[in-house]
Scaffold this motif. Structure first.
Motif, mmCIF file in Angstrom:
data_model
loop_
_atom_site.group_PDB
_atom_site.id
_atom_site.type_symbol
_atom_site.label_atom_id
_atom_site.label_comp_id
_atom_site.label_asym_id
_atom_site.label_seq_id
_atom_site.Cartn_x
_atom_site.Cartn_y
_atom_site.Cartn_z
ATOM 1 N N HIS A 127 20.540 15.706 8.218
ATOM 2 C CA HIS A 127 20.975 16.868 8.997
ATOM 3 C C HIS A 127 21.652 16.395 10.280
ATOM 4 O O HIS A 127 21.043 15.681 11.088
ATOM 5 C CB HIS A 127 19.773 17.748 9.361
ATOM 6 C CG HIS A 127 19.169 18.466 8.194
ATOM 7 N ND1 HIS A 127 19.096 19.838 8.122
ATOM 8 C CD2 HIS A 127 18.611 18.002 7.044
ATOM 9 C CE1 HIS A 127 18.506 20.185 6.988
ATOM 10 N NE2 HIS A 127 18.207 19.083 6.316
ATOM 11 N N LEU A 128 22.907 16.812 10.486
ATOM 12 C CA LEU A 128 23.700 16.384 11.642
ATOM 13 C C LEU A 128 23.825 17.513 12.664
ATOM 14 O O LEU A 128 23.831 18.694 12.311
ATOM 15 C CB LEU A 128 25.075 15.910 11.180
ATOM 16 C CG LEU A 128 25.037 14.791 10.127
ATOM 17 C CD1 LEU A 128 26.439 14.392 9.714
ATOM 18 C CD2 LEU A 128 24.253 13.586 10.637
ATOM 19 N N ALA A 129 23.959 17.144 13.924
ATOM 20 C CA ALA A 129 23.839 18.095 15.031
ATOM 21 C C ALA A 129 25.116 18.881 15.277
ATOM 22 O O ALA A 129 26.224 18.331 15.239
ATOM 23 C CB ALA A 129 23.452 17.356 16.310
ATOM 24 N N GLY A 130 24.941 20.164 15.573
ATOM 25 C CA GLY A 130 26.018 20.983 16.078
ATOM 26 C C GLY A 130 26.133 20.811 17.585
ATOM 27 O O GLY A 130 25.302 20.160 18.232
ATOM 28 N N ARG A 139 16.772 21.491 13.629
ATOM 29 C CA ARG A 139 17.067 21.064 12.260
ATOM 30 C C ARG A 139 15.795 20.802 11.457
ATOM 31 O O ARG A 139 15.781 20.981 10.241
ATOM 32 C CB ARG A 139 17.973 19.830 12.308
ATOM 33 C CG ARG A 139 19.410 20.207 12.687
ATOM 34 C CD ARG A 139 20.255 18.992 13.011
ATOM 35 N NE ARG A 139 19.920 18.464 14.331
ATOM 36 C CZ ARG A 139 20.204 17.240 14.751
ATOM 37 N NH1 ARG A 139 20.797 16.380 13.917
ATOM 38 N NH2 ARG A 139 19.894 16.840 15.978
ATOM 39 N N LEU A 140 14.734 20.415 12.124
ATOM 40 C CA LEU A 140 13.462 20.290 11.413
ATOM 41 C C LEU A 140 12.955 21.656 10.952
ATOM 42 O O LEU A 140 12.377 21.785 9.867
ATOM 43 C CB LEU A 140 12.415 19.620 12.304
ATOM 44 C CG LEU A 140 12.589 18.103 12.511
ATOM 45 C CD1 LEU A 140 11.600 17.591 13.551
ATOM 46 C CD2 LEU A 140 12.422 17.342 11.200
ATOM 47 N N LEU A 154 16.012 14.281 7.013
ATOM 48 C CA LEU A 154 16.233 13.212 7.987
ATOM 49 C C LEU A 154 17.171 13.752 9.062
ATOM 50 O O LEU A 154 18.326 14.088 8.776
ATOM 51 C CB LEU A 154 16.849 11.986 7.328
ATOM 52 C CG LEU A 154 17.101 10.799 8.256
ATOM 53 C CD1 LEU A 154 15.787 10.150 8.678
ATOM 54 C CD2 LEU A 154 18.001 9.755 7.596
ATOM 55 N N VAL A 155 16.680 13.870 10.293
ATOM 56 C CA VAL A 155 17.456 14.429 11.398
ATOM 57 C C VAL A 155 17.937 13.288 12.291
ATOM 58 O O VAL A 155 17.132 12.523 12.815
ATOM 59 C CB VAL A 155 16.617 15.426 12.220
ATOM 60 C CG1 VAL A 155 17.420 15.973 13.388
ATOM 61 C CG2 VAL A 155 16.136 16.566 11.332
ATOM 62 N N LEU A 156 19.247 13.179 12.439
ATOM 63 C CA LEU A 156 19.849 12.159 13.303
ATOM 64 C C LEU A 156 20.161 12.767 14.660
ATOM 65 O O LEU A 156 20.833 13.803 14.741
ATOM 66 C CB LEU A 156 21.132 11.621 12.666
ATOM 67 C CG LEU A 156 21.987 10.690 13.536
ATOM 68 C CD1 LEU A 156 21.243 9.390 13.847
ATOM 69 C CD2 LEU A 156 23.324 10.403 12.846
ATOM 70 N N GLU A 157 19.662 12.137 15.724
ATOM 71 C CA GLU A 157 20.047 12.561 17.070
ATOM 72 C C GLU A 157 21.424 11.989 17.377
ATOM 73 O O GLU A 157 21.631 10.773 17.303
ATOM 74 C CB GLU A 157 19.023 12.071 18.095
ATOM 75 C CG GLU A 157 19.316 12.563 19.499
ATOM 76 C CD GLU A 157 18.206 12.209 20.472
ATOM 77 O OE1 GLU A 157 17.604 13.130 21.038
ATOM 78 O OE2 GLU A 157 17.933 11.002 20.652
ATOM 79 N N SER A 158 22.362 12.849 17.719
ATOM 80 C CA SER A 158 23.737 12.406 17.922
ATOM 81 C C SER A 158 23.879 11.516 19.141
ATOM 82 O O SER A 158 23.177 11.685 20.145
ATOM 83 C CB SER A 158 24.657 13.626 18.119
ATOM 84 O OG SER A 158 24.839 14.315 16.920
ATOM 85 N N MET A 214 29.966 21.672 14.612
ATOM 86 C CA MET A 214 30.420 20.289 14.735
ATOM 87 C C MET A 214 29.719 19.395 13.723
ATOM 88 O O MET A 214 30.339 18.511 13.116
ATOM 89 C CB MET A 214 30.158 19.773 16.155
ATOM 90 C CG MET A 214 30.501 18.310 16.364
ATOM 91 S SD MET A 214 30.111 17.701 18.024
ATOM 92 C CE MET A 214 28.305 17.585 17.924
ATOM 93 N N GLY A 215 28.418 19.620 13.506
ATOM 94 C CA GLY A 215 27.683 18.851 12.512
ATOM 95 C C GLY A 215 28.218 19.062 11.115
ATOM 96 O O GLY A 215 28.148 18.165 10.261
ATOM 97 N N GLY A 216 28.760 20.249 10.844
ATOM 98 C CA GLY A 216 29.362 20.526 9.540
ATOM 99 C C GLY A 216 30.641 19.742 9.322
ATOM 100 O O GLY A 216 30.911 19.273 8.202
#
Length: 357
Positions: A127-130, A139-140, A154-158, A214-216
């Motif tokens: 899951h990528l951040a907006g 995202r969690l 899996l959440v990535l902090e940008s 943006m994450g999209g």
């Protein structure tokens, strides 16, 4: 008539939110530090070379990515699930790593997994951040209900966000335009390395990538460049950052005066010239120039009917570029859909993974 009025209400909510945060300048503006000087020139050169050589060819030459093995600690654990937090050194190539702020060179992820389920019987979605999505919690919450389907999150902090935010940056308001391109480049490289780790070392049966706004955009790029089929689920995403920053409500949050001053001595820059330069730079993020993903049927776009931030044509262009993909429309604007349509987003993730069978 009721449906039309409701749609207008969602669109109005986007503009009301935009007026409060951008037009009235109650929040800091984007790009008060200008275009980014040498970093911008370097990124423009790298990106143009990639496009000239062919993204698919260059991507294949750089596969597999550098090894990423996060160092983990357990955040909490229950009978059915486990949440871990990991840190790793960004796998970006040296020229990009050196351009990143020191704070952004260490990556952070959180991994929410079902317990007592073999990895090969599970799926995992990155899951990528907006814009403005610091940390992990939003995202969690989106991924949590998917545990019952044996889907890990899996959440990535940008880079530039949360603990990776550089000193001097206020909130999500990036200081320079080059920071936006660096954020995207690092996010894509980190996501690809993490997906490779999930596949080769963790052994998940199916993998996916998703993100909002943006994450999209970043999720679509990762899905395009990954050498294996992924479930790719861009949510409320434009075909290019230019559509968001130059045409939607977000354009009112940009420090155009600072951008004009940054170039005025050399180019006599006007507002219109600044906007034209911004469109040119952000055209480098145009996903329609990227290769079609390996399994376009596993690409599901979710778009909002009355989005004040993302023009409707932008999603239509993206769908046309990847013709076997699917577009699902939810009733709402950018802000209200983010709040109201998590179930639709979750279903798109489930369906994208099923199409990998």
């Amino acid at each position: 008539m009721v449906a039309v009025n409701l749609g207008f209400a969602h669109y109005l909510l986007d503009h009301l939110y935009g007026a409060i945060t951008h037009r009235l300048r109650l929040a800091p503006q984007f790009f008060t530090g200008g275009w980014g000087g040498q970093n911008m020139l370097m990124l423009e050169q790298i990106t143009k070379q990639l496009l000239q050589q062919g993204l698919q060819q260059v991507s294949a030459q750089h596969w597999p990515p550098p090894v990423v093995r996060p160092v983990w600690k357990t955040v909490w654990e229950s009978r059915n699930a486990r949440l871990q937090e990991g840190i790793f050194s960004t796998p970006c190539e040296d020229v990009v790593r050196q351009a990143l702020p020191v704070e952004s060179q260490i990556g952070r992820v959180r991994l929410l997994t079902p317990k007592n389920v073999p990895r090969h019987e599970s799926s995992c979605v990155v899951h990528l951040a907006g814009t403005g999505d610091h940390g992990f919690e939003r995202r969690l919450r989106l991924g949590g209900p998917l545990l019952k389907d044996n889907i890990a999150t899996l959440v990535l902090e940008s880079p530039y966000y949360g603990n990776r935010r550089p000193k001097g940056q206020r909130g999500a308001r990036l200081l320079c335009v080059s920071d936006l391109l660096l954020l995207g480049r690092a996010t894509i490289e980190e996501s690809r390395a993490l997906l490779h780790w999930l596949d080769q070392e963790e052994g998940y049966g199916k993998l996916g990538v998703c993100g909002l706004s943006m994450g999209g955009v970043h999720a679509a790029m990762v899905g395009s460049l990954h050498p294996k089929p992924l479930a790719t689920v861009p949510l409320l995403a434009p075909h290019s950052a230019a559509a968001a920053f130059c045409e939607g409500i977000l354009q009112y949050g940009l420090a155009w005066e600072a951008l004009m001053r940054d170039e005025a001595a050399a180019a006599g820059m006007t507002l219109e010239k600044a906007k034209e330069r911004m469109r040119t730079i952000l055209s480098l993020t145009d996903i329609t120039k990227f290769p079609i993903p390996k399994n376009p049927r596993a690409v599901i776009f979710v778009a909002a009917t009355d989005d004040g931030y993302i023009p409707k044509y932008s999603m239509q262009q993206l769908h046309a570029a990847w013709p076997e993909s699917e577009v699902r429309w939810v009733t709402g604007g950018h802000v209200s859909s983010f709040i109201l349509h998590n179930k639709a987003f979750q279903q798109a993730i489930r369906d994208g993974l099923r199409r990998l069978d």
